[in-house]
Design an enzyme around this catalytic site. Structure first.
Site, short mmCIF file in Angstrom:
data_model
loop_
_atom_site.label_atom_id
_atom_site.label_comp_id
_atom_site.label_asym_id
_atom_site.label_seq_id
_atom_site.Cartn_x
_atom_site.Cartn_y
_atom_site.Cartn_z
N ASP A 107 0.63 -1.21 0.08
CA ASP A 107 0.07 0.09 -0.10
C ASP A 107 0.77 1.23 -0.02
OD1 ASP A 107 0.55 0.86 2.48
OD2 ASP A 107 -0.88 -0.10 3.40
N LYS A 108 0.35 2.33 -0.29
CA LYS A 108 0.94 3.78 -0.55
C LYS A 108 1.85 4.02 0.71
CE LYS A 108 0.14 8.22 -2.22
NZ LYS A 108 -1.06 9.34 -2.39
#
Length: 260
Positions: A107-108
């Site tokens: 994820d980011k």
């Protein structure tokens, strides 16, 4: 005529070698009428001759002459997608001279090891949860890690309507631990920690199967070594290459099972 056929490559193999999708997904796209060889709609089992042009959803496929597999240290803030509408996408960030896409996701706000490749079959074999391939993470949380918390993580946690698979967990510091998973549910580690009121402060993936992050600097990449590649293929023997939550066979975007 027979000599020409012998020189051709089956259309599903051609698309897989070009990094478009797995052979199984290629067969689905061909059956749906989304693939052309020249001006003719392709059929399952058709052969592609050396001088032929192949199109998927109207776009020309450029066959790859070499297999590419990169180990990348993804920084925080970069999104694991090939989607051009995402300004911080990993493909533009790396700016690699040939077409590649990520093997799964981080994820980011997570960082660490990400594999990038042009091989659809390889992606599916590594990412498919049923193949039970290991991925290792180093996690820091906002408060002291207790023995009961670590044991509970290892035994399985109810998230997203199911119990997570049992996993290996080892304390590495007062507020940190190492975790080895064999599945990749959406934001799995963060959700597992949140279940016990722990908030993840940092999350770094340090290994995928036999490929280690090592001392690769953040934002940099390296080629997977021939020795690593040989061992990886040994570990992948017998693994299913069924498409992993594959939304569509697209030259711009491929959607895989999300990870941490």
């Amino acid at each position: 005529m027979e000599e020409k056929k012998a020189a051709g490559v089956r259309i599903n193999k051609y698309l897989s070698a070009a990094g478009i999708c797995s052979r199984r997904e290629a067969d689905r796209q061909i059956a749906a009428g989304n693939v052309r060889i020249g001006e003719r709609t392709a059929g399952v089992g058709d052969l592609v001759l050396p001088d032929a042009q192949v199109y998927v959803q109207g776009r020309l496929v450029e066959a790859q002459e070499e297999r590419i597999l990169l180990a990348v240290n993804k920084p925080r803030g970069i999104v694991c997608t090939a989607e051009k509408r995402e300004k911080q996408n990993i493909v533009d960030f790396l700016n690699y001279p040939q077409r590649i896409y990520p093997v799964g996701r981080l994820d980011k706000q997570s960082e660490g090891l990400l594999l990038m490749t042009n091989e659809g079959d390889l992606v599916n074999k590594i990412m498919r949860s049923g193949n039970h391939h290991e991925k290792e993470y180093v996690v820091t949380v906002h408060k002291t890690v207790t023995d009961s918390f670590l044991h509970a993580l290892a035994d399985g946690v109810p998230i997203l309507g199911t119990m997570t698979r049992k996993c290996k967990v080892e304390r590495t510091g007062k507020r940190s631990f190492r975790m080895i998973l064999t599945q990749g549910m959406n934001r799995q580690i963060r959700r597992m920690c949140e279940y016990f009121d722990y908030r993840v402060v940092s999350l770094k993936r340090v290994r995928i199967m036999n490929i280690h992050l090592g001392d690769l600097p953040s934002g940099k990449y390296r080629m997977v070594t021939p020795q690593e590649r040989i061992r990886l293929e040994q570990l992948l023997e017998g693994s299913s290459n069924d498409t992993v939550r594959f939304a569509k066979c697209s030259m711009d975007q491929q959607l895989w099972e999300e990870e941490q």
